[in-house]
Design a protein around this motif. Structure first.
Motif, PDB file in Angstrom:
ATOM      1  N   SER A 142      16.365  -5.311   1.046  1.00  0.00           N
ATOM      2  CA  SER A 142      16.568  -6.734   0.774  1.00  0.00           C
ATOM      3  C   SER A 142      15.897  -7.140  -0.529  1.00  0.00           C
ATOM      4  N   LYS A 143      16.301  -8.310  -1.043  1.00  0.00           N
ATOM      5  CA  LYS A 143      15.663  -8.840  -2.247  1.00  0.00           C
ATOM      6  C   LYS A 143      14.324  -9.481  -1.917  1.00  0.00           C
ATOM      7  N   VAL A 144      14.095  -9.730  -0.627  1.00  0.00           N
ATOM      8  CA  VAL A 144      12.847 -10.378  -0.229  1.00  0.00           C
ATOM      9  C   VAL A 144      11.697  -9.379  -0.354  1.00  0.00           C
ATOM     10  N   LYS A 145      10.663  -9.777  -1.109  1.00  0.00           N
ATOM     11  CA  LYS A 145       9.519  -8.901  -1.328  1.00  0.00           C
ATOM     12  C   LYS A 145       8.348  -9.371  -0.462  1.00  0.00           C
ATOM     13  N   LEU A 146       7.382  -8.493  -0.293  1.00  0.00           N
ATOM     14  CA  LEU A 146       6.247  -8.822   0.569  1.00  0.00           C
ATOM     15  C   LEU A 146       4.950  -8.936  -0.219  1.00  0.00           C
ATOM     16  N   ALA A 147       4.044  -9.734   0.308  1.00  0.00           N
ATOM     17  CA  ALA A 147       2.727  -9.867  -0.315  1.00  0.00           C
ATOM     18  C   ALA A 147       1.660  -9.937   0.767  1.00  0.00           C
ATOM     19  N   GLY A 148       0.446  -9.516   0.408  1.00  0.00           N
ATOM     20  CA  GLY A 148      -0.705  -9.679   1.291  1.00  0.00           C
ATOM     21  C   GLY A 148      -1.293 -11.067   1.091  1.00  0.00           C
ATOM     22  N   GLN A 149      -2.224 -11.437   1.958  1.00  0.00           N
ATOM     23  CA  GLN A 149      -2.815 -12.792   1.891  1.00  0.00           C
ATOM     24  C   GLN A 149      -4.204 -12.800   1.266  1.00  0.00           C
ATOM     25  N   ASP A 150      -4.792 -11.613   1.156  1.00  0.00           N
ATOM     26  CA  ASP A 150      -6.145 -11.489   0.611  1.00  0.00           C
ATOM     27  C   ASP A 150      -6.429  -9.999   0.495  1.00  0.00           C
ATOM     28  N   CYS A 151      -7.451  -9.630  -0.279  1.00  0.00           N
ATOM     29  CA  CYS A 151      -7.892  -8.239  -0.299  1.00  0.00           C
ATOM     30  C   CYS A 151      -9.362  -8.188  -0.677  1.00  0.00           C
ATOM     31  N   HIS A 152      -9.973  -7.064  -0.434  1.00  0.00           N
ATOM     32  CA  HIS A 152     -11.346  -6.830  -0.882  1.00  0.00           C
ATOM     33  C   HIS A 152     -11.288  -6.370  -2.338  1.00  0.00           C
ATOM     34  N   ALA A 153     -12.383  -6.559  -3.065  1.00  0.00           N
ATOM     35  CA  ALA A 153     -12.385  -6.172  -4.484  1.00  0.00           C
ATOM     36  C   ALA A 153     -12.517  -4.658  -4.674  1.00  0.00           C
ATOM     37  N   ASN A 154     -13.115  -3.977  -3.685  1.00  0.00           N
ATOM     38  CA  ASN A 154     -13.330  -2.530  -3.835  1.00  0.00           C
ATOM     39  C   ASN A 154     -12.117  -1.729  -3.366  1.00  0.00           C
ATOM     40  N   THR A 155     -12.080  -0.472  -3.799  1.00  0.00           N
ATOM     41  CA  THR A 155     -10.968   0.414  -3.435  1.00  0.00           C
ATOM     42  C   THR A 155     -11.070   0.901  -1.996  1.00  0.00           C
ATOM     43  N   SER A 156     -12.309   1.214  -1.573  1.00  0.00           N
ATOM     44  CA  SER A 156     -12.538   1.746  -0.225  1.00  0.00           C
ATOM     45  C   SER A 156     -14.040   1.647   0.049  1.00  0.00           C
ATOM     46  N   GLY A 157     -14.431   1.989   1.247  1.00  0.00           N
ATOM     47  CA  GLY A 157     -15.868   2.022   1.521  1.00  0.00           C
ATOM     48  C   GLY A 157     -16.275   1.309   2.785  1.00  0.00           C
ATOM     49  N   ALA A 158     -17.591   1.072   2.899  1.00  0.00           N
ATOM     50  CA  ALA A 158     -18.167   0.522   4.123  1.00  0.00           C
ATOM     51  C   ALA A 158     -18.055  -1.007   4.118  1.00  0.00           C
ATOM     52  N   HIS A 159     -16.885  -1.503   4.440  1.00  0.00           N
ATOM     53  CA  HIS A 159     -16.641  -2.955   4.484  1.00  0.00           C
ATOM     54  C   HIS A 159     -15.830  -3.260   5.728  1.00  0.00           C
ATOM     55  N   THR A 160     -16.512  -3.252   6.859  1.00  0.00           N
ATOM     56  CA  THR A 160     -15.847  -3.397   8.154  1.00  0.00           C
ATOM     57  C   THR A 160     -14.933  -4.624   8.219  1.00  0.00           C
ATOM     58  N   GLY A 161     -13.720  -4.384   8.591  1.00  0.00           N
ATOM     59  CA  GLY A 161     -12.768  -5.487   8.780  1.00  0.00           C
ATOM     60  C   GLY A 161     -12.016  -5.878   7.524  1.00  0.00           C
ATOM     61  N   ASP A 162     -12.437  -5.349   6.372  1.00  0.00           N
ATOM     62  CA  ASP A 162     -11.761  -5.718   5.120  1.00  0.00           C
ATOM     63  C   ASP A 162     -10.633  -4.748   4.786  1.00  0.00           C
ATOM     64  N   LEU A 163      -9.775  -5.174   3.883  1.00  0.00           N
ATOM     65  CA  LEU A 163      -8.657  -4.340   3.426  1.00  0.00           C
ATOM     66  C   LEU A 163      -8.647  -4.321   1.910  1.00  0.00           C
ATOM     67  N   SER A 164      -8.462  -3.151   1.329  1.00  0.00           N
ATOM     68  CA  SER A 164      -8.403  -3.059  -0.133  1.00  0.00           C
ATOM     69  C   SER A 164      -6.994  -3.401  -0.611  1.00  0.00           C
ATOM     70  N   ALA A 165      -6.910  -3.699  -1.898  1.00  0.00           N
ATOM     71  CA  ALA A 165      -5.595  -3.970  -2.494  1.00  0.00           C
ATOM     72  C   ALA A 165      -4.694  -2.741  -2.365  1.00  0.00           C
ATOM     73  N   GLU A 166      -5.319  -1.569  -2.473  1.00  0.00           N
ATOM     74  CA  GLU A 166      -4.539  -0.324  -2.352  1.00  0.00           C
ATOM     75  C   GLU A 166      -3.916  -0.217  -0.952  1.00  0.00           C
ATOM     76  N   MET A 167      -4.676  -0.639   0.072  1.00  0.00           N
ATOM     77  CA  MET A 167      -4.152  -0.595   1.447  1.00  0.00           C
ATOM     78  C   MET A 167      -3.004  -1.577   1.631  1.00  0.00           C
ATOM     79  N   ILE A 168      -3.175  -2.756   1.042  1.00  0.00           N
ATOM     80  CA  ILE A 168      -2.131  -3.784   1.144  1.00  0.00           C
ATOM     81  C   ILE A 168      -0.853  -3.259   0.473  1.00  0.00           C
ATOM     82  N   LYS A 169      -1.041  -2.633  -0.685  1.00  0.00           N
ATOM     83  CA  LYS A 169       0.123  -2.081  -1.384  1.00  0.00           C
ATOM     84  C   LYS A 169       0.757  -0.955  -0.564  1.00  0.00           C
ATOM     85  N   ASN A 170      -0.089  -0.092  -0.034  1.00  0.00           N
ATOM     86  CA  ASN A 170       0.383   1.039   0.756  1.00  0.00           C
ATOM     87  C   ASN A 170       1.186   0.591   1.981  1.00  0.00           C
TER      88      ASN A 170
END
Ligand code: PGA
Length: 252
Positions: A61-89
């Motif tokens: 479809s032409k409809v694209k998706l977006a996340g609502q927020d992300c953490h600034a880091n790529t990965s690591g010890a941030h319980t409950g957070d999501l990285s931009a890479e995860m949102i993209k993935n």
């Protein structure tokens, strides 16, 4: 501003709403978008838990998706957070950062928002950066000062019309049914355009989309979307039902 107007974007922010069963609503939206073929980009921002499910539904479809927020880091010890890479993935092409509900509920500053927007670029996505004044700030006549400051401090180096969209969302208009008058919207969007040109230069600043958000619905979309320098909408409540959202898309 010289040149062609940027292609509008209408994005539906589902906030903390939606379960797996909501894919029916997403499918109805895709069907409606395919039939109506609105002259704008269309985006859905479901909660992260159903992003991959919606990615399946939206695949052709032409409809694209977006996340609502992300953490600034790529990965690591941030319980409950999501990285931009995860949102993209999970299937997103963009991510909202600095929504007023994040700024208020989680104490996010414009410095935090800028770091998140940088993370969104790093992941290869487009950042939808939100700015907006509170009722109090508006009453004190500080609207332009507040949004100008938020824009300047939230916008990363390297921002351009492809990786960035600005959303002007007056906090007092979100979920309240209240909207600024078209004259007020024109004033704020015109100011944001001037500031964007000052920050990014004539070309990029002129092409960067500025969305309006806050109680947009089918009955006011046409009026709000036809205001100078309004290049689309960020829609909350009225994006949850395909029928309502399609009513807004009909403005294009
Ligand atoms: P609303 O929300 O359309 O429900 O007012 C807009 C937003 O917060 O993005």
């Amino acid at each position: 501003m010289a040149g062609k107007k940027p292609r509008p974007l209408v994005a539906g922010n589902w906030k903390m709403n939606g379960l797996k069963a909501s894919k029916k609503e997403a499918a109805a939206l895709l069907k409606g978008v395919a039939a109506a073929n609105p002259k704008c980009d269309v985006m859905l921002c479901p909660p992260a838990t159903i992003l991959s499910l919606f990615a399946e539904v939206c695949r052709s479809s032409k409809v694209k998706l977006a996340g609502q927020d992300c953490h600034a880091n790529t990965s690591g010890a941030h319980t409950g957070d999501l990285s931009a890479e995860m949102i993209k993935n999970a299937g997103a092409k963009a991510c909202i950062v600095g929504h007023s509900e994040r700024r208020a509920d989680h104490g996010e500053s414009s410095t935090d928002v800028k770091r998140k927007a940088e993370a969104v670029y790093r992941a290869g996505m487009m950042a939808i950066i939100c700015v907006g004044e509170t009722a109090e700030e508006r009453k004190d006549g500080k609207t332009l000062k507040v949004v100008g400051q938020q824009l300047k401090s939230s916008l990363p180096q390297g921002a351009d019309h492809k990786n960035t969209v600005i959303a002007y969302e007056p906090v007092w208009a979100i979920g309240t049914g209240l909207t600024p008058t078209p004259v007020d919207v024109k004033k704020v969007h015109g100011y944001l355009r001037k500031r964007l040109i000052a920050l990014l230069g004539e070309e990029l600043g002129g092409k960067t989309r500025i969305l309006y958000g806050g109680s947009v619905k089918a009955s006011n979309a046409k009026e709000l979307m036809s205001v100078d320098n309004v290049n689309g909408a960020l829609v909350g409540g009225a994006s949850l039902k395909a029928k309502d959202f399609l009513g807004i898309l009909a403005a294009y």
